[in-house]
Design an enzyme around this catalytic site. Structure first.
Site, PDB file in Angstrom:
ATOM      1  N   ILE A 357       0.812  -1.215   0.000  1.00  0.00           N
ATOM      2  CA  ILE A 357       0.000   0.000   0.000  1.00  0.00           C
ATOM      3  C   ILE A 357       0.850   1.271   0.000  1.00  0.00           C
ATOM      4  O   ILE A 357       0.310   2.370  -0.081  1.00  0.00           O
ATOM      5  CB  ILE A 357      -0.955   0.027   1.210  1.00  0.00           C
ATOM      6  CG1 ILE A 357      -0.173  -0.065   2.520  1.00  0.00           C
ATOM      7  CG2 ILE A 357      -1.976  -1.082   1.116  1.00  0.00           C
ATOM      8  CD1 ILE A 357      -1.041   0.075   3.767  1.00  0.00           C
ATOM      9  N   GLY A 358       2.163   1.137   0.077  1.00  0.00           N
ATOM     10  CA  GLY A 358       3.009   2.320   0.070  1.00  0.00           C
ATOM     11  C   GLY A 358       4.476   1.968   0.200  1.00  0.00           C
ATOM     12  O   GLY A 358       4.853   0.806   0.324  1.00  0.00           O
ATOM     13  N   GLY A 360       7.937   3.078   2.398  1.00  0.00           N
ATOM     14  CA  GLY A 360       8.472   3.802   3.542  1.00  0.00           C
ATOM     15  C   GLY A 360       9.948   4.080   3.371  1.00  0.00           C
ATOM     16  O   GLY A 360      10.554   3.770   2.343  1.00  0.00           O
ATOM     17  N   GLY A 363      11.610   0.469   3.457  1.00  0.00           N
ATOM     18  CA  GLY A 363      11.101  -0.601   2.608  1.00  0.00           C
ATOM     19  C   GLY A 363       9.620  -0.425   2.345  1.00  0.00           C
ATOM     20  O   GLY A 363       9.066   0.670   2.489  1.00  0.00           O
ATOM     21  N   GLU A 364       8.962  -1.499   1.957  1.00  0.00           N
ATOM     22  CA  GLU A 364       7.551  -1.436   1.591  1.00  0.00           C
ATOM     23  C   GLU A 364       6.645  -1.426   2.817  1.00  0.00           C
ATOM     24  O   GLU A 364       6.986  -1.962   3.873  1.00  0.00           O
ATOM     25  CB  GLU A 364       7.182  -2.624   0.698  1.00  0.00           C
ATOM     26  CG  GLU A 364       7.862  -2.610  -0.662  1.00  0.00           C
ATOM     27  CD  GLU A 364       7.504  -3.808  -1.504  1.00  0.00           C
ATOM     28  OE1 GLU A 364       7.523  -3.689  -2.736  1.00  0.00           O
ATOM     29  OE2 GLU A 364       7.198  -4.867  -0.929  1.00  0.00           O
ATOM     30  N   VAL A 365       5.481  -0.804   2.655  1.00  0.00           N
ATOM     31  CA  VAL A 365       4.425  -0.834   3.662  1.00  0.00           C
ATOM     32  C   VAL A 365       3.265  -1.628   3.078  1.00  0.00           C
ATOM     33  O   VAL A 365       2.808  -1.336   1.970  1.00  0.00           O
ATOM     34  CB  VAL A 365       3.957   0.575   4.051  1.00  0.00           C
ATOM     35  CG1 VAL A 365       2.894   0.502   5.140  1.00  0.00           C
ATOM     36  CG2 VAL A 365       5.141   1.417   4.517  1.00  0.00           C
ATOM     37  N   LYS A 383       5.110  -2.795   8.143  1.00  0.00           N
ATOM     38  CA  LYS A 383       6.300  -2.154   7.586  1.00  0.00           C
ATOM     39  C   LYS A 383       7.400  -3.203   7.487  1.00  0.00           C
ATOM     40  O   LYS A 383       7.679  -3.892   8.463  1.00  0.00           O
ATOM     41  CB  LYS A 383       6.763  -0.992   8.465  1.00  0.00           C
ATOM     42  CG  LYS A 383       5.853   0.220   8.446  1.00  0.00           C
ATOM     43  CD  LYS A 383       6.481   1.361   9.244  1.00  0.00           C
ATOM     44  CE  LYS A 383       5.629   2.608   9.202  1.00  0.00           C
ATOM     45  NZ  LYS A 383       6.244   3.728   9.950  1.00  0.00           N
ATOM     46  N   ASP A 476       7.287  16.351  14.538  1.00  0.00           N
ATOM     47  CA  ASP A 476       6.882  16.363  13.127  1.00  0.00           C
ATOM     48  C   ASP A 476       5.368  16.195  13.013  1.00  0.00           C
ATOM     49  O   ASP A 476       4.890  15.409  12.215  1.00  0.00           O
ATOM     50  CB  ASP A 476       7.602  15.251  12.357  1.00  0.00           C
ATOM     51  CG  ASP A 476       7.494  15.454  10.849  1.00  0.00           C
ATOM     52  OD1 ASP A 476       7.284  16.603  10.411  1.00  0.00           O
ATOM     53  OD2 ASP A 476       7.598  14.457  10.104  1.00  0.00           O
TER      54      ASP A 476
END
Length: 662
Positions: A357-358, A360, A363-365, A383, A476
């Protein structure tokens, strides 16, 4: 029958003499004479080389719409909706065109071969793509082209939608060369060049070193703000391996390649074969003095520890019931201990990864499902740490779990656990179906009531109050770092930038309208914003931090607004005069682009430019009809633009009035 083949009349065709009979020309095609063997396409319609004669003529698709971009440092996620017209074909795909643009000019060049696209750049069938390895602080324009089998016959910009954006700061690139000088028996001096791509101001360098023949995990760290350092207390005649990395406000870059240097040989002179009794006596006396010093120091340390322990127990007794204090995992000598203490280890057999889905930082999420023994199956976000990671990258990745694992609040993202004993290394959190708050609000612009929006604010403030009570600083907080679940509950997430560093107690953000802010300019109230809510915004934007409300006060203020909905009915536009902080110091914006960026509608830059609206003066008489002609049909966006135009006009009148002598 005379055996002659029947001749097809106008409007019909026979492709082969063996066909049974004449066929009517398919949709969007025609024949102009008798005996036609095929039909020609109408103007603007085409056939591909593989289309059969019986297939209707088709045309290229219209442009995709609702293009949304989400910038994450030097990566961009692009999502869009399919075109309204596919051209009458089923072979629709998408191509991505990337251009790098020079700031404040119209010059753009194609992106280089080092830019990476996931899953791919050409012939995309999905309506999303991730773009990686862009340059930091750089303007990019992305075009999404809708393509089908006949697009090449009539390529046109009407088949593409575009967005212009600026990448954020990113971690610096690798330090490429490390050299040594002034090597002695126990010390050596290192120096190096700045990374080729610093991607911002270098805040510090970190030097990791260890003996070549020892395990790499038994390393030591030295930090410095310069590009050199002295390494001391080394073993003579020993080879050491050194790695250097740089840090900006975005975090650490990767360690350099290993560089090996050796200390010099031992050069102890021989004074004599036999020690005199005087020398021996001095050595014994020295040993006794050292032993006494050790005993005294041990006694003092033990006493201080006892006193500290009693003080800590007293402080813990004075804490309010149920209130915990955040423990920085970076203070642990062994970071793995913090991970074990605050994050639960999960067996991979309990996890099912379903889709990406995304992307990071590490690596990948993915989204997936978690089924723990004795518990019901739940949806989770996963994650993953990309392959080829270093031990330090692994610890940096898992440090976020050490942070989140200490929190337990309905408005803070919940950690389910981690996977550390096998690959891929994973962090598992609850799944937030509606994604980030900024993207969610853009997709649902104008669909929520004021009470619902204030409720969202209240949830975020409650989560931040909880963090504040735990003595934790997020550093943040932004809409992109707030996640929304299916019940519209908002939760604070993304704790990767949150560590307070000893040498950087004041984290600083820069902005392009900083001069105007110092002069007192504040953003005008959003369209239909309640006056009480805008007043709270202004209080949060006070120049002096001591004058700004605490999160506990913000929660109380929002609670009062929710309990008294009537206070939300008066909007900022109802005020008799514009607020001086929003108009009297309004910045001299030099372009329509800057104005659209400030009101959050920069996606319409090209619409304004094509229509000839190139200065702020030219947009002041703008009407709904003008916006509709430019293709800006969303009523919410029209209202926002016209409301901002009114603010600009009022601000100009306000400043003119201020110049009239009394």
């Amino acid at each position: 029958m005379d055996g002659r083949i029947k001749v097809c009349k106008v409007g019909y065709y026979r492709s082969l003499s063996s066909d049974d009979g004449c066929r009517k020309c398919p949709l969007h095609s025609y024949s102009m004479k008798d005996g036609a063997t095929s039909c020609d396409c109408d103007k603007g319609y085409y056939r591909s080389e593989t289309d059969p004669a019986a297939m209707p003529c088709t045309r290229p698709p219209s442009a995709p719409h609702n293009l949304i971009s989400n910038v994450n440092e030097t990566s961009v996620l692009l999502e869009w909706s399919p075109p309204l017209s596919s051209g009458g074909r089923q072979d629709l795909t998408y191509n991505v065109v990337c251009k790098q643009c020079v700031r404040d000019t119209q010059r753009c060049t194609p992106c280089g071969d080092d830019v990476r696209y996931s899953p791919q750049r050409l012939s995309l069938r999905s309506t999303r793509v991730s773009v990686h390895q862009l340059q930091a602080h750089t303007n990019y324009t992305f075009q999404i082209w809708a393509v089908n089998g006949v697009s090449k016959h009539n390529p046109s910009l009407e088949q593409a939608v575009s967005v212009t954006l600026t990448t954020n700061q990113a971690a610096p690139s690798k330090v490429m060369m490390v050299q040594s000088k002034d090597i002695t028996r126990h010390t050596l001096s290192l120096f190096w060049d700045e990374p080729e791509k610093p991607n911002g101001v270098i805040l510090e360098y970190e030097v990791k070193y260890y003996e070549k023949d020892q395990n790499e995990r038994s390393y030591r760290i030295v930090k410095t703000t310069s590009r050199s350092t002295d390494i001391k207390d080394l073993t003579p005649l020993t080879s050491y391996v050194f790695h250097v990395r740089a840090r900006t406000a975005a975090g650490y870059g990767e360690f350099s390649a290993p560089f090996e240097f050796s200390t010099n040989t031992v050069a102890a002179p021989v004074v004599g074969a036999v020690m005199s009794s005087a020398v021996l006596l001095l050595l014994v006396a020295g040993c006794v003095v050292v032993l006494l010093l050790i005993l005294i120091i041990t006694f003092i340390i033990t006493k201080r520890r006892t006193k500290y322990s009693k003080t800590k127990q007293t402080e813990e007794k004075n804490l309010q019931p149920g209130v915990r204090i955040y423990v920085d995992p970076f203070t642990y000598e062994d970071p793995n201990q913090a991970i074990r203490e605050f994050a639960k280890e999960i067996n991979t057999s309990c996890i099912k990864i379903e889709k990406v889905i995304g992307i990071g930082e590490f690596g990948e999420v993915c989204s997936g499902r978690l089924k723990l023994p004795g518990k019901r199956e739940i949806c989770v976000a996963i994650k993953t740490l990309k392959a080829g990671f270093t031990e330090q990258q692994r610890l940096d990745f898992l440090s976020e779990a050490s942070v989140i694992g200490q929190f337990d609040h309905p408005n803070i993202i919940h950690l389910e656990g981690v996977v550390t004993k096998c690959k891929p290394v994973m962090i598992i959190t609850e799944y937030m179906e509606n994604g980030s708050l900024d993207m969610f609000l853009r997709k649902n612009d104008g669909r929520f009531t004021v009470i619902q929006l204030v409720g969202i604010l209240r949830g975020i403030a409650s989560g931040m109050k909880y963090l504040s009570d735990m003595s934790y600083v997020h550093r943040d907080l932004a809409a992109r770092n707030i996640l929304v679940n299916s019940n519209l509950v908002c939760k604070v997430s993304d704790f990767g930038m949150s560590r307070v560093l000893e040498d950087e107690p004041e984290g600083a953000y820069t902005t392009r309208v900083i001069k105007a802010i110092e002069e007192g300019y504040r953003l005008p109230p959003p369209m239909e914003c309640p006056l009480a809510l805008h007043q709270l915004m202004l209080e949060c934007w006070m120049r002096e931090r001591a004058d700004r409300p605490k999160f506990s006060q913000i929660v109380n203020m929002l609670d009062k607004l929710i309990r008294n909905p009537a206070t939300l009915k008066r909007t900022a536009g109802d005020a008799s005069r514009p607020h001086p902080s929003t108009l009297h110091h309004a910045p001299s914006l030099g372009s329509v682009d800057e104005w659209l960026r400030i009101i959050g509608l920069e996606q319409y830059r090209e619409n304004f430019s094509s229509a000839g609206f190139c200065s702020l003066e030219s947009v002041l008489p703008m009407s709904h009809e003008d916006l509709a002609k430019m293709g800006i049909s969303c009523s919410a966006h029209q209202r926002k633009i016209l409301s901002s135009v009114q603010e600009l006009l009022s601000g100009m009148h306000h400043r003119q009035d201020a110049k009239v002598p009394v």
